[in-house]
Scaffold this active site. Sequence first.
Site, PDB file in Angstrom:
ATOM      1  N   CYS A 180      34.552  47.482  39.664  1.00 57.07           N
ATOM      2  CA  CYS A 180      35.761  47.742  40.449  1.00 57.07           C
ATOM      3  C   CYS A 180      35.839  49.217  40.824  1.00 57.07           C
ATOM      4  CB  CYS A 180      36.982  47.336  39.639  1.00 57.07           C
ATOM      5  SG  CYS A 180      38.530  47.467  40.550  1.00 57.07           S
ATOM      6  N   CYS A 181      36.070  49.484  42.121  1.00 54.56           N
ATOM      7  CA  CYS A 181      36.068  50.874  42.581  1.00 54.56           C
ATOM      8  C   CYS A 181      37.471  51.441  42.778  1.00 54.56           C
ATOM      9  CB  CYS A 181      35.295  50.991  43.894  1.00 54.56           C
ATOM     10  SG  CYS A 181      36.091  50.179  45.297  1.00 54.56           S
ATOM     11  N   GLN A 182      38.503  50.586  42.702  1.00 55.82           N
ATOM     12  CA  GLN A 182      39.843  51.068  43.048  1.00 55.82           C
ATOM     13  C   GLN A 182      40.316  52.212  42.166  1.00 55.82           C
ATOM     14  OE1 GLN A 182      38.984  47.937  43.292  1.00 55.82           O
ATOM     15  NE2 GLN A 182      39.873  47.049  45.138  1.00 55.82           N
ATOM     16  N   HIS A 194      38.633  54.586  41.138  1.00 51.38           N
ATOM     17  CA  HIS A 194      37.921  55.814  41.478  1.00 51.38           C
ATOM     18  C   HIS A 194      38.219  56.293  42.889  1.00 51.38           C
ATOM     19  CE1 HIS A 194      35.532  55.334  37.838  1.00 51.38           C
ATOM     20  NE2 HIS A 194      35.277  54.094  38.195  1.00 51.38           N
ATOM     21  N   ALA A 195      38.600  55.369  43.772  1.00 49.48           N
ATOM     22  CA  ALA A 195      38.742  55.702  45.186  1.00 49.48           C
ATOM     23  C   ALA A 195      39.877  56.679  45.422  1.00 49.48           C
ATOM     24  CB  ALA A 195      38.978  54.429  45.996  1.00 49.48           C
TER      25      ALA A 195
END
Length: 307
Positions: free
Chosen positions: A72-74, A76-77
């Site tokens: 999951c990248c949320q 870090h974004a």
Amino acid sequence: MTKAIDLFAGFGGWSTGARAAGVQVLWAANHWPEAVKWHSANHPGTQHVCQDLHQARWEQVPAHDILLASPCCQGHAKARGKKSGNPEHDASRSTAWAPVSALEVHRPPAAVIENVPEFTDWVLYPAWLAAVQALGYQAAPHIVDCANLGVPQHRVRLFMVLTRSKAPLMLQLPQERHVPASSFLDFDAGRWSPIEKPGRAQATLNRVRNGRERFGERFIMPYYGKGSGTTGRDINRPIGTITTLDRWALVDGDRMRMLSADEALAAQSFPADTLRPDNHRLTMHMAGNAVPPLAGQRVIEALLEAA
């Protein structure tokens, strides 16, 4: 045949790209039943597991040559911020440890972890990297605009290439000619509405006016937020990043509409015969989270060539 597994498989961008590169995806996992349903529909020959990968029994996963993962990248974004003490962000960031656990059990020759570039700014990234290195892997971060790999979309992502080699393996990725958004936009389809209609936000009208001045009668523009400034984008360039929400609007003369789900999938380089939900919002959510299959294919091909 080279064999792979796909963690956080989602809508199947990695798996679709791997298949195009001649790699067999043996096993795929995701915690969301809807994603597993559609991944299964498009990859019926793959074994599917629907579970939180923090609880995965890695010894039950088939042996493989390449581990593919998109944690999951949320968390870090930049778009989501990095406020400390946010449990949702902490939980999403912690998904990056699942590939490490899988690597510890199976020790495949290679792995590729896809995420946003800000992943390396994570406060625990040094610990994550140390764990990977302790397992005998060299880490080679590749920051790639997927448009340079032939995807008709500007989408900058990190592809962390992990190999059991003496030195980090920097891939020789191709530099493809940019594919324009016009390659997948259909101005004869979709649900159009008049630009000048009651209730249309002034900010939207301003974007349309500015876009017309710069690009003429046909262009793409961000319907919400501040993406691409206030002038939109030329349809002869790749579209901007596809997100999980309706973001891009098409303007054609005095009418406009939002990007369709089929166009979003094409912008992500999914094949035209990809099976998807009838629900627009659900498709957009899964498409926006996916690895562009063509980008995945090019990265895997470069890895296989270098191996």
